[in-house]
Design a protein around this motif. Structure first.
Motif, mmCIF file in Angstrom:
data_model
loop_
_atom_site.group_PDB
_atom_site.id
_atom_site.type_symbol
_atom_site.label_atom_id
_atom_site.label_comp_id
_atom_site.label_asym_id
_atom_site.label_seq_id
_atom_site.Cartn_x
_atom_site.Cartn_y
_atom_site.Cartn_z
ATOM 1 N N VAL A 145 26.066 -88.764 60.771
ATOM 2 C CA VAL A 145 27.300 -88.389 60.067
ATOM 3 C C VAL A 145 27.064 -88.510 58.571
ATOM 4 O O VAL A 145 26.273 -89.340 58.122
ATOM 5 C CB VAL A 145 28.483 -89.282 60.518
ATOM 6 N N GLN A 146 27.745 -87.665 57.815
ATOM 7 C CA GLN A 146 27.658 -87.727 56.363
ATOM 8 C C GLN A 146 29.002 -87.349 55.770
ATOM 9 O O GLN A 146 29.822 -86.686 56.401
ATOM 10 C CB GLN A 146 26.568 -86.779 55.845
ATOM 11 N N GLY A 147 29.228 -87.779 54.550
ATOM 12 C CA GLY A 147 30.473 -87.495 53.856
ATOM 13 C C GLY A 147 30.735 -88.523 52.780
ATOM 14 O O GLY A 147 29.886 -89.367 52.460
ATOM 15 N N ARG A 148 31.918 -88.482 52.211
ATOM 16 C CA ARG A 148 32.280 -89.474 51.199
ATOM 17 C C ARG A 148 32.390 -90.847 51.835
ATOM 18 O O ARG A 148 32.695 -90.969 53.032
ATOM 19 C CB ARG A 148 33.609 -89.094 50.547
ATOM 20 N N GLY A 149 32.162 -91.843 51.019
ATOM 21 C CA GLY A 149 32.225 -93.183 51.583
ATOM 22 C C GLY A 149 32.054 -94.270 50.547
ATOM 23 O O GLY A 149 32.290 -94.067 49.352
ATOM 24 N N VAL A 150 31.625 -95.426 51.021
ATOM 25 C CA VAL A 150 31.478 -96.632 50.194
ATOM 26 C C VAL A 150 30.105 -97.233 50.452
ATOM 27 O O VAL A 150 29.613 -97.231 51.586
ATOM 28 C CB VAL A 150 32.592 -97.654 50.513
ATOM 29 N N LYS A 151 29.533 -97.763 49.375
ATOM 30 C CA LYS A 151 28.257 -98.464 49.472
ATOM 31 C C LYS A 151 28.454 -99.906 49.028
ATOM 32 O O LYS A 151 28.879 -100.162 47.901
ATOM 33 C CB LYS A 151 27.208 -97.775 48.587
ATOM 34 N N VAL A 152 28.149 -100.832 49.926
ATOM 35 C CA VAL A 152 28.257 -102.264 49.638
ATOM 36 C C VAL A 152 26.859 -102.867 49.740
ATOM 37 O O VAL A 152 26.224 -102.778 50.790
ATOM 38 C CB VAL A 152 29.222 -102.969 50.608
ATOM 39 N N GLY A 236 34.152 -92.737 54.736
ATOM 40 C CA GLY A 236 35.609 -92.813 54.615
ATOM 41 C C GLY A 236 36.072 -92.125 53.353
ATOM 42 O O GLY A 236 35.321 -91.350 52.730
ATOM 43 N N ASP A 237 37.277 -92.442 52.957
ATOM 44 C CA ASP A 237 37.894 -91.796 51.800
ATOM 45 C C ASP A 237 37.464 -92.483 50.512
ATOM 46 O O ASP A 237 38.275 -93.088 49.805
ATOM 47 C CB ASP A 237 39.424 -91.817 51.946
ATOM 48 N N GLY A 238 36.172 -92.432 50.224
ATOM 49 C CA GLY A 238 35.612 -92.870 48.970
ATOM 50 C C GLY A 238 36.310 -94.003 48.235
ATOM 51 O O GLY A 238 36.315 -95.158 48.661
ATOM 52 N N GLN A 239 36.938 -93.640 47.104
ATOM 53 C CA GLN A 239 37.559 -94.626 46.229
ATOM 54 C C GLN A 239 38.683 -95.365 46.925
ATOM 55 O O GLN A 239 38.863 -96.569 46.730
ATOM 56 C CB GLN A 239 38.089 -93.931 44.968
ATOM 57 N N ARG A 240 39.436 -94.670 47.736
ATOM 58 C CA ARG A 240 40.547 -95.323 48.453
ATOM 59 C C ARG A 240 40.010 -96.385 49.397
ATOM 60 O O ARG A 240 40.582 -97.487 49.493
ATOM 61 C CB ARG A 240 41.339 -94.276 49.224
ATOM 62 N N LEU A 241 38.923 -96.079 50.089
ATOM 63 C CA LEU A 241 38.314 -97.056 50.997
ATOM 64 C C LEU A 241 37.777 -98.252 50.216
ATOM 65 O O LEU A 241 37.951 -99.407 50.638
ATOM 66 C CB LEU A 241 37.191 -96.393 51.801
ATOM 67 N N ALA A 242 37.143 -97.996 49.070
ATOM 68 C CA ALA A 242 36.600 -99.089 48.262
ATOM 69 C C ALA A 242 37.714 -100.007 47.762
ATOM 70 O O ALA A 242 37.599 -101.244 47.810
ATOM 71 C CB ALA A 242 35.804 -98.525 47.088
ATOM 72 N N SER A 268 30.835 -99.893 45.594
ATOM 73 C CA SER A 268 30.980 -98.660 44.816
ATOM 74 C C SER A 268 31.319 -97.500 45.739
ATOM 75 O O SER A 268 30.816 -97.424 46.871
ATOM 76 C CB SER A 268 29.694 -98.351 44.046
ATOM 77 N N ALA A 269 32.197 -96.611 45.255
ATOM 78 C CA ALA A 269 32.535 -95.393 45.998
ATOM 79 C C ALA A 269 31.413 -94.378 45.826
ATOM 80 O O ALA A 269 30.792 -94.284 44.763
ATOM 81 C CB ALA A 269 33.858 -94.827 45.494
ATOM 82 N N GLN A 270 31.121 -93.628 46.873
ATOM 83 C CA GLN A 270 30.040 -92.655 46.877
ATOM 84 C C GLN A 270 30.582 -91.276 47.247
ATOM 85 O O GLN A 270 31.438 -91.145 48.131
ATOM 86 C CB GLN A 270 28.954 -93.065 47.883
ATOM 87 N N ASP A 271 30.063 -90.264 46.554
ATOM 88 C CA ASP A 271 30.466 -88.895 46.886
ATOM 89 C C ASP A 271 29.899 -88.459 48.233
ATOM 90 O O ASP A 271 30.502 -87.652 48.942
ATOM 91 C CB ASP A 271 29.999 -87.925 45.794
ATOM 92 N N GLU A 272 28.755 -89.006 48.572
ATOM 93 C CA GLU A 272 28.154 -88.654 49.867
ATOM 94 C C GLU A 272 27.270 -89.783 50.364
ATOM 95 O O GLU A 272 26.445 -90.334 49.612
ATOM 96 C CB GLU A 272 27.330 -87.365 49.767
ATOM 97 N N VAL A 273 27.457 -90.145 51.599
ATOM 98 C CA VAL A 273 26.583 -91.116 52.275
ATOM 99 C C VAL A 273 26.123 -90.497 53.584
ATOM 100 O O VAL A 273 26.826 -89.683 54.190
ATOM 101 C CB VAL A 273 27.311 -92.458 52.536
ATOM 102 N N ARG A 274 24.944 -90.875 54.013
ATOM 103 C CA ARG A 274 24.371 -90.352 55.252
ATOM 104 C C ARG A 274 24.069 -91.513 56.186
ATOM 105 O O ARG A 274 23.374 -92.457 55.811
ATOM 106 C CB ARG A 274 23.098 -89.564 54.959
#
Length: 293
Positions: A145-152, A236-242, A268-274
């Motif tokens: 899966v890929q899409g916007r998300g969060v990196k911790v 998830g929904d990038g910044q909202r999820l973060a 940090s919010a990410q435009d795309e995570v894989r």
């Protein structure tokens, strides 16, 4: 003419006839020198005839000689056995390398078979998932899966070391500066509760059957040991999820680890995570297909 009376001795003892031969008498009475007489007396008493200091020196010399003999024999024995030990060591190293190579080949075979089984399971899941096949595959971790998300990113404190203590001490991790398995559990649960659709730690995709456990000082995810830093990716929904994660109780818990124990972390919010697919899916129940007995 008057005569002088004879002189009489005033000594109470009569004079000896051989008084004029005192030197000869002394030689006859003391035929041995005093030193020889003392040595003869000691010999008669059972002694060795050697002074105590000389006996101590002789004993020390004998002990030193014996020690030198033992060291010489040990060195000779070590020199003789050195080639044999070196040969045995080389044989052991070769055997270890051979067995390690065999273990690596077996592990690659296992990984290949696991990938094949997982691929077939994902194909079956997509075929029989009906209208919700894509959702079921996503929730089961069957597909990448890929899409916007969060990196911790979470890492141990710089000064962390084994054998610490403090309020975080437990049977698994005793050092307060190290990231523990339950820390990662709280972070992952916080991401799920904040709206994450899929989560992976250091490339290990999490499913409903995944476990985050400790084995000594290592953290296991899907029975795979991981090393810090721990990178958690969540779709998830990038910044909202973060923002939701940082405001949650688990996000505040991570903040406490940073402030009080020096644990290093960043969100940090990410435009795309894989995220990769789960390494394998475990079948708990199975039903025969239609038309089959």
């Amino acid at each position: 003419m008057s005569q002088q009376p004879p002189v009489r001795s005033t000594s109470p003892y009569p004079s000896r006839p051989d008084a004029s031969m005192s030197l000869l008498t002394n030689v006859m009475d003391h035929s041995l020198d005093d030193g020889y007489a003392q040595a003869a007396a000691r010999r008669e008493e059972g002694g060795t005839g050697l002074p105590g200091r000389l006996r101590a020196k002789l004993g020390l010399a004998a002990a030193l000689l014996l020690a030198a003999l033992v060291v010489t024999l040990g060195a000779a024995q070590a020199r003789i056995s050195a080639p044999t030990l070196a040969k045995e060591r080389q044989q052991l190293i070769a055997r270890i390398e051979q067995e390690s190579g065999a273990a690596d080949r077996l592990q690659k075979n296992v990984d290949g078979l696991r990938s094949t089984v997982g691929s077939k399971q994902r194909d079956v899941l997509q075929q029989h998932g009906g209208d919700q096949a894509e959702l079921v595959s996503l929730l089961a971790g069957a597909t990448p899966v890929q899409g916007r998300g969060v990196k911790v990113v979470v890492d141990d404190a710089k000064q962390s070391k084994a054998g610490g203590g403090g309020p975080r001490e437990s049977t698994g991790f005793s050092d307060t500066g190290r990231v523990r398995d339950r820390d990662m559990q709280r972070i992952v649960n916080g991401l799920w509760q904040s709206g994450a659709e899929a989560v992976a730690i250091n490339g290990q995709r999490l499913t409903a059957l995944s476990a985050i456990r400790a084995a000594g000082d290592a953290i296991l995810v899907n029975n795979t040991p991981l090393v810090p830093p721990y990178t958690v990716l969540a779709v998830g929904d990038g910044q909202r999820l973060a923002t939701a994660f940082q405001d949650s109780a688990d996000g505040q818990y991570l903040h406490v680890l940073q402030q009080n124990y020096g644990v290093r972390a960043s969100v940090s919010a990410q435009d795309e995570v894989r995220l990769p697919a789960a390494p394998s899916l475990i079948v708990r129940t199975a039903k025969p297909g239609k038309g089959r007995s």
